[in-house]
Design an enzyme around this catalytic site. Structure first.
Site, mmCIF file in Angstrom:
data_model
loop_
_atom_site.group_PDB
_atom_site.id
_atom_site.type_symbol
_atom_site.label_atom_id
_atom_site.label_comp_id
_atom_site.label_asym_id
_atom_site.label_seq_id
_atom_site.Cartn_x
_atom_site.Cartn_y
_atom_site.Cartn_z
ATOM 1 N N LYS A 38 13.730 -38.222 -29.811
ATOM 2 C CA LYS A 38 12.454 -38.888 -29.634
ATOM 3 C C LYS A 38 11.945 -39.413 -30.982
ATOM 4 O O LYS A 38 11.506 -40.556 -31.110
ATOM 5 C CB LYS A 38 11.455 -37.880 -29.060
ATOM 6 C CG LYS A 38 10.575 -38.440 -27.992
ATOM 7 C CD LYS A 38 9.686 -37.342 -27.412
ATOM 8 C CE LYS A 38 10.367 -36.619 -26.266
ATOM 9 N NZ LYS A 38 9.613 -35.438 -25.823
ATOM 10 N N ARG A 109 4.510 -33.430 -30.039
ATOM 11 C CA ARG A 109 5.593 -33.317 -29.055
ATOM 12 C C ARG A 109 6.851 -32.774 -29.700
ATOM 13 O O ARG A 109 7.092 -33.011 -30.876
ATOM 14 C CB ARG A 109 5.989 -34.694 -28.506
ATOM 15 C CG ARG A 109 4.983 -35.357 -27.653
ATOM 16 C CD ARG A 109 5.435 -36.799 -27.407
ATOM 17 N NE ARG A 109 4.308 -37.636 -27.074
ATOM 18 C CZ ARG A 109 3.919 -37.884 -25.823
ATOM 19 N NH1 ARG A 109 4.596 -37.404 -24.824
ATOM 20 N NH2 ARG A 109 2.869 -38.633 -25.593
ATOM 21 N N GLY A 118 11.802 -32.261 -20.145
ATOM 22 C CA GLY A 118 10.837 -31.224 -19.791
ATOM 23 C C GLY A 118 11.090 -29.870 -20.418
ATOM 24 O O GLY A 118 10.380 -28.913 -20.116
ATOM 25 N N MET A 120 10.831 -28.899 -23.581
ATOM 26 C CA MET A 120 9.913 -28.498 -24.635
ATOM 27 C C MET A 120 8.470 -28.876 -24.243
ATOM 28 O O MET A 120 8.243 -29.708 -23.391
ATOM 29 C CB MET A 120 10.274 -29.221 -25.932
ATOM 30 C CG MET A 120 11.653 -28.900 -26.398
ATOM 31 S SD MET A 120 11.705 -27.246 -27.060
ATOM 32 C CE MET A 120 13.458 -27.102 -27.288
ATOM 33 N N ARG A 355 14.181 -43.921 -24.313
ATOM 34 C CA ARG A 355 15.471 -43.235 -24.459
ATOM 35 C C ARG A 355 16.418 -43.855 -23.446
ATOM 36 O O ARG A 355 15.990 -44.546 -22.513
ATOM 37 C CB ARG A 355 15.313 -41.744 -24.211
ATOM 38 C CG ARG A 355 14.804 -41.434 -22.831
ATOM 39 C CD ARG A 355 14.541 -39.970 -22.646
ATOM 40 N NE ARG A 355 13.828 -39.779 -21.385
ATOM 41 C CZ ARG A 355 13.099 -38.727 -21.089
ATOM 42 N NH1 ARG A 355 12.961 -37.762 -21.938
ATOM 43 N NH2 ARG A 355 12.511 -38.628 -19.925
ATOM 44 N N HIS A 471 8.996 -35.033 -12.202
ATOM 45 C CA HIS A 471 9.973 -34.106 -12.779
ATOM 46 C C HIS A 471 11.141 -33.883 -11.827
ATOM 47 O O HIS A 471 12.310 -33.972 -12.210
ATOM 48 C CB HIS A 471 9.260 -32.782 -13.084
ATOM 49 C CG HIS A 471 10.173 -31.729 -13.596
ATOM 50 N ND1 HIS A 471 10.724 -30.772 -12.792
ATOM 51 C CD2 HIS A 471 10.643 -31.508 -14.853
ATOM 52 C CE1 HIS A 471 11.482 -29.979 -13.525
ATOM 53 N NE2 HIS A 471 11.458 -30.403 -14.776
ATOM 54 N N SER A 823 58.639 -34.547 -14.987
ATOM 55 C CA SER A 823 57.247 -34.461 -14.552
ATOM 56 C C SER A 823 56.762 -33.028 -14.789
ATOM 57 O O SER A 823 57.358 -32.079 -14.276
ATOM 58 C CB SER A 823 57.144 -34.826 -13.072
ATOM 59 O OG SER A 823 55.828 -34.621 -12.639
ATOM 60 N N CYS A 891 52.063 -33.720 -12.982
ATOM 61 C CA CYS A 891 51.609 -33.716 -11.588
ATOM 62 C C CYS A 891 50.892 -32.428 -11.214
ATOM 63 O O CYS A 891 50.570 -32.222 -10.056
ATOM 64 C CB CYS A 891 52.759 -34.017 -10.638
ATOM 65 S SG CYS A 891 54.061 -32.783 -10.692
ATOM 66 N N TYR A 911 52.466 -41.353 -17.326
ATOM 67 C CA TYR A 911 51.522 -41.362 -16.215
ATOM 68 C C TYR A 911 50.935 -39.977 -15.983
ATOM 69 O O TYR A 911 51.471 -38.967 -16.461
ATOM 70 C CB TYR A 911 52.194 -41.850 -14.925
ATOM 71 C CG TYR A 911 53.216 -40.901 -14.363
ATOM 72 C CD1 TYR A 911 52.865 -39.908 -13.459
ATOM 73 C CD2 TYR A 911 54.558 -40.995 -14.738
ATOM 74 C CE1 TYR A 911 53.794 -39.036 -12.946
ATOM 75 C CE2 TYR A 911 55.513 -40.120 -14.231
ATOM 76 C CZ TYR A 911 55.115 -39.138 -13.332
ATOM 77 O OH TYR A 911 56.033 -38.248 -12.828
HETATM 78 C C1 PEP Z 1 53.040 -27.553 -10.454
HETATM 79 O O1 PEP Z 1 53.605 -26.461 -10.544
HETATM 80 O O2 PEP Z 1 52.278 -27.993 -11.323
HETATM 81 C C2 PEP Z 1 53.244 -28.387 -9.263
HETATM 82 C C3 PEP Z 1 52.736 -29.593 -9.194
HETATM 83 O O3 PEP Z 1 53.917 -27.847 -8.240
HETATM 84 P P1 PEP Z 1 53.280 -26.843 -7.164
HETATM 85 O O4 PEP Z 1 51.832 -26.782 -7.389
HETATM 86 O O5 PEP Z 1 53.655 -27.407 -5.842
HETATM 87 O O6 PEP Z 1 54.009 -25.574 -7.482
#
Ligand code: PEP
Ligand code: MG
Length: 939
Positions: A38, A109, A118, A120, A355, A471, A823, A891, A911
């Site tokens: 502020k 303030r 709110g 303070m 702000r 508020h 992966s 994954c 990815y």
């Molecule tokens: C993992 O182990 O991260 C995975 C994607 O396989 P799951 O969860 O099916 O074991």
């Protein structure tokens, strides 16, 4: 700031005693850490030429120094500096602090580096006492206004600085209102308010044992200390803990001392709060509310219901034009939507604070697009101003538009989204029930900062008073929780724990639904529907995709899930868990037959029935994703997972055996009766309840169940997640993997022959040595050759490995000689790295570990970059040593978590793959990762 002033400030800091006080004209508007958000803003606003009432900031360093001091004394010299600054303000305003004729009044303030709405406390009209009050009356020629200012000051000062409970003042106020026969504060006249002030002075004296301090500097000193103390108040500490505000983000609060301006000086005065754009929709219009002849707190506290700002265009057109000018200036300078407060004192517009506006996600997305399109910000800034997790809000359900439920009441749509829950009427109860896992809606007349814990515990907030900037509304919007405010038809009785709406009485525990998008309140639970993607969001994410280096894939197991993933913008499937396809009603019996088979022939027969089904599934998934890649993982879980639980089978067997005994008994009885009656007569008199066929069926069922039980016992493992699963299963029962490989490659062949562009990938789970991979690869090669020959085509696909075993990380260089892609299965890899069971840790000891700060995050949610991440980093480097173009992704669940995504970007993954609804979040996070790569750090 001019160079001269900067130099002066520096000189005082480095050479003399530490400088703790900065006038708005000199303070560094960028130094929020020192001046609070502020305070820094007031400096910046002043320095860009906005009409800000003069004042100064006492730094957060002064606060820390004060709190550190055992005797809680202000740092030495601080009050002398304050006096010098007051003298400057006196010069600028022509008024004098404590002057009985022309008194200067100030507000005090708080304001720390992070906005804590709110959290303070604020004191207004400081400097008033019996003498200056007379001056104020003389100066304004307005007795009513002056007594009003005085009573407000006594109450605020009494409450905030002296700790007198609010109710004590409220009780006295009610007495005067009753005596005067009025309902609204505005209906009180000057002598009523004079009476109120006297009563308030008495309240203070009775509750503190001291007369109300009259000396203006004594008042100021007490107020400064009170603001500093509020930094360590429970509300502030709770807030910091909840939002993980660390000292490096905000340390101490600054104090802003500023000339008071009055919106309650008559009908040419007003006060208001505004947003430079609509924070509910993002529309580029002035948004806000104002009250004529009122003080700022009236708007925020929801005591009087304010008017929408659009009305000012009619009521005070000149002022509205000035306000419009202010809106433009604020946005041009801050390049961000602003949430500002202003006061009009006798036709002069003052900007009191500004702000960055807290908005819901819909509004954030829309304003990002529109501000970028208008050239106010660039596309990178448009992406960066939205936290990826915020997109979660867009996945909140809305009320099913087809519902026929009549609303019970209507209020203002204060924060969008729909929520249902049990009514509760105070924050403590909300917390209690919320903790026990119940869904609650916090229903209040109006909310105050001390209700904050109730907000955290509730699904949504409903108030009977206050506007869209009250508020309740502001806090709920910040938290992304639905809120209906100012539903005036509801009368809340906290003591009786009930709310009355016309004839209807809602008691604590009754279920209601609120729709923060329309302001409607319903009895019971109204059905909800999933939201759709707006075009603005699509545009924003398309910008994100252009910036990001990481691709975002989805984990999807069925053709339907694949289609949904595409709608979320998935650029491929990073994990198709084939076992999930086995769970359909028409497939499970075949899978069970396969498991129960005692011979290879029997197993093959079951697999032969499964193969066409799997092939069809793969084909549909490939088609749905065309022309994107699809990674199909071969069977992973231990196969006992497809069999029923042992206890269930034992219970069923017991029933079947009872049935068999009964049948045998009845059949015996029947045979015995034959001994005493002719058969024909017996048939006529006592027809058999059971045919022989029935008995056979029961016997067959028993045999099957017994086999199943035997198999369940055979397959039992003490540690199934570390047992006979994944590639280990695939190598011991090669016919299972061969069936799956054939189904994938046949589907690939069919798609290729139909001219569908597809990029299938076969992925092997739980690999720990290259030899395992080589074996599976040999199955693939054999089946590929056969299909290519039979169909006379060249199959295009990739073969790769999951990395979810620590040894696989260590052998990455070797694995990459066989695998074309990796992966990371970070669910299993986290389990393996920590030796925490992924099945049990999260509901046994992990919450405790987090509470104790042994682990900051749950590693199954947020990638443990220091441990699991290190393994991943090594794997990437070693894998690419033998195959530089090795494609690598993640994954595990962490693949959709923004901080984890940043790390994945940092170590060079290609990815991330996550569940479909998280794909939009991951797309934005991937863009953030790229934009922040130069400054990325982790530990
Ligand atoms: C993992 O182990 O991260 C995975 C994607 O396989 P799951 O969860 O099916 O074991
Ligand atoms: Mg796994």
């Amino acid at each position: 700031m001019s160079t001269e002033i900067k130099d002066k400030a520096k000189a005082t800091t480095t050479m003399g005693p530490k400088k703790f006080v900065f006038s708005f004209k000199e303070g560094d508007g960028k130094n929020k850490h020192l001046l609070g958000g502020k305070g820094a803003n007031l400096c910046e606003m002043t320095q860009i030429g906005l009409n800000v009432p003069p004042g100064f900031v006492i730094s957060t360093e002064a606060c820390l120094s004060y709190l550190d001091h055992p005797g809680k004394d202000l740092p030495s010299g601080l009050m002398a500096e304050v006096k010098r600054q007051i003298a400057e303000v006196e010069k600028a305003t022509g008024k004098r602090f404590g002057d009985p004729d022309n008194p200067l009044l100030v507000s005090v303030r708080s304001g720390s580096a992070m906005s804590m709405p709110g959290m303070m406390d604020t004191i207004l009209n400081l400097g008033l006492n019996k003498k200056t009050l007379k001056g104020l009356i003389g100066q304004t020629q307005n007795e009513r206004f002056s007594f009003d200012a005085y009573r407000r000051f006594i109450q605020l000062f009494g409450k905030v600085a002296l700790g007198v409970p609010d109710e004590k003042f409220d009780e006295e106020f009610e007495i005067v209102k009753k005596a005067a026969g009025v309902k609204e504060d505005v209906a009180l006249n000057a002598s009523d308010l004079e009476d109120v002030s006297h009563r308030f002075l008495k309240v203070v004296e009775e509750n503190t044992g001291q007369p109300f301090p009259d000396d203006e500097y004594e008042q100021l000193e007490i107020a400064i200390k009170a603001v500093f103390n509020s930094w360590m108040g429970k509300r502030a500490v709770d807030y910091r803990r909840e939002f993980r505000i660390t000292p490096s983000m905000a340390n101490g609060t600054a104090v802003n001392v500023q000339t008071m301006v009055f919106g309650n000086m008559g009908n040419d005065s007003a006060t208001g709060v505004g947003f430079t754009r609509d924070p509910g929709t993002g529309e580029n219009v002035m948004f806000g509310e104002y009250l004529v002849n009122a003080q700022g707190e009236d708007v925020v506290a929801g005591i009087r219901t304010p008017k929408p700002v659009a009305e000012m265009a009619r009521e005070m057109p000149q002022m509205y034009a000035q306000l419009e000018g202010l809106r433009q200036k604020l946005e041009q300078h801050y390049r961000e939507v602003q949430d500002f407060e202003y006061t009009i004192e006798k036709q002069t517009l003052y900007c009191l604070q500004t702000r960055n506006g807290k908005m819901n996600t819909t509004a954030m997305v829309r304003t990002s697009i529109e501000m970028a399109n208008a050239g106010l910000i660039n596309k990178d800034e448009a992406l960066l101003r939205i936290k990826p997790e915020m997109l979660d809000q867009l996945l909140y359900p809305r009320l099913d538009p087809k519902h026929k439920v009549e609303p019970l009441a209507q209020g203002l749509p204060a924060s969008p989204g729909a929520a249902s829950g049990h009514c509760v009427f105070d924050a403590d109860r909300a917390e209690q029930l919320g903790r026990s896992g119940q869904k609650v809606i916090l229903v209040r007349e109006e909310t105050k900062p001390e209700d904050i814990h109730g907000f955290f515990a509730s699904q949504g907030i409903l108030t009977s008073r206050g506007g869209k900037t009250s508020h309740a509304a502001v806090v709920a919007r910040g938290m992304g929780k639905p809120c209906v405010a100012g539903a005036e038809g509801i009368s809340v009785d906290v003591k009786l724990r009930q709310a009355v709406i016309g004839e209807k009485v809602l008691r604590e525990g009754d279920y209601i639904t609120i729709d923060g998008g329309t302001g409607m309140v319903y009895e019971g639970e109204v059905p909800t529907v999933e939201p759709e993607f707006s075009n603005d969001l699509k545009t924003l994410l398309s910008w994100a995709d252009k910036v990001a280096r990481l691709k975002v894939f989805a984990n999807a197991d069925t053709p339907d899930a694949a289609r949904r993933a595409v709608e979320f913008g998935a650029m491929g499937i990073g994990l198709c868990r084939t076992e999930r396809m086995f769970n359909d009603v028409d497939r499970l019996p075949i899978v069970i037959d396969m498991i129960l088979a005692d011979s290879l022939e029997d197993r093959q027969a079951a697999l032969d029935r499964l193969e066409p089904i799997q092939r069809q599934d793969f084909k549909e998934v490939f088609k749905a994703m065309s022309p994107r890649p699809v990674t199909v993982r071969l069977l992973d879980p231990p196969i006992h997972e497809f069999l029923p639980n042992e206890d269930v089978v034992v219970a069923e067997l017991t029933h079947l055996n009872h049935l068999k005994t009964t049948i045998d008994g009845v059949n015996n009885l029947y045979s015995s009766l034959r001994l005493i009656a002719a058969e024909q007569e017996l048939k006529e008199k006592y027809p058999s309840p059971f045919t022989m066929g029935g008995a056979d069926l029961v016997r067959q069922a028993i045999t099957k169940k017994e086999r199943m039980l035997k198999k369940i016992k055979e397959l039992h493992e003490v540690n199934p997640m570390l047992g006979h699963r994944g590639v280990r299963l695939g190598l011991t029962y090669p016919e299972i993997y061969k069936m799956q490989i054939q189904a994938i490659l046949e589907a690939t062949a069919e798609c290729q022959q139909e001219g569908i562009e597809i990029y299938p990938e076969i992925m092997v789970p739980q690999v720990c040595t290259a030899v395992e991979l080589e074996h599976v690869k040999s199955y693939v090669d054999e089946i590929r050759e056969r299909i290519e020959k039979e169909r006379n085509i060249k199959l295009k696909f990739k073969f790769g490995s999951m990395i979810e075993v620590v040894r696989a990380c260590m052998k990455a260089e070797k694995l990459a000689k066989v695998a074309e892609f990796f992966s990371f299965g970070t669910n299993d890899l986290t389990q393996a790295t920590f030796s925490f069971s992924r099945e049990d840790a999260e509901n046994k000891f992990l919450p405790f570990y987090q509470q104790m700060n042994i682990l900051l995050d749950n590693p199954f949610e947020v990638l443990d970059v220091g441990g699991v991440g290190k393994l991943m980093e090594i794997t990437v480097q070693w894998g690419r040593r033998s195959r530089p173009d090795l494609k690598i992704g993640i994954c595990g669940e962490q693949g959709g978590q923004p901080d984890s995504i940043k790390f994945c970007h940092h170590i060079g993954l290609d990815y991330v793959s996550c569940s479909g609804p998280r794909v939009p979040i991951a797309r934005l996070a991937a863009a953030h990762a790229k934009l922040g790569e130069a400054t990325y750090t982790y530990s």
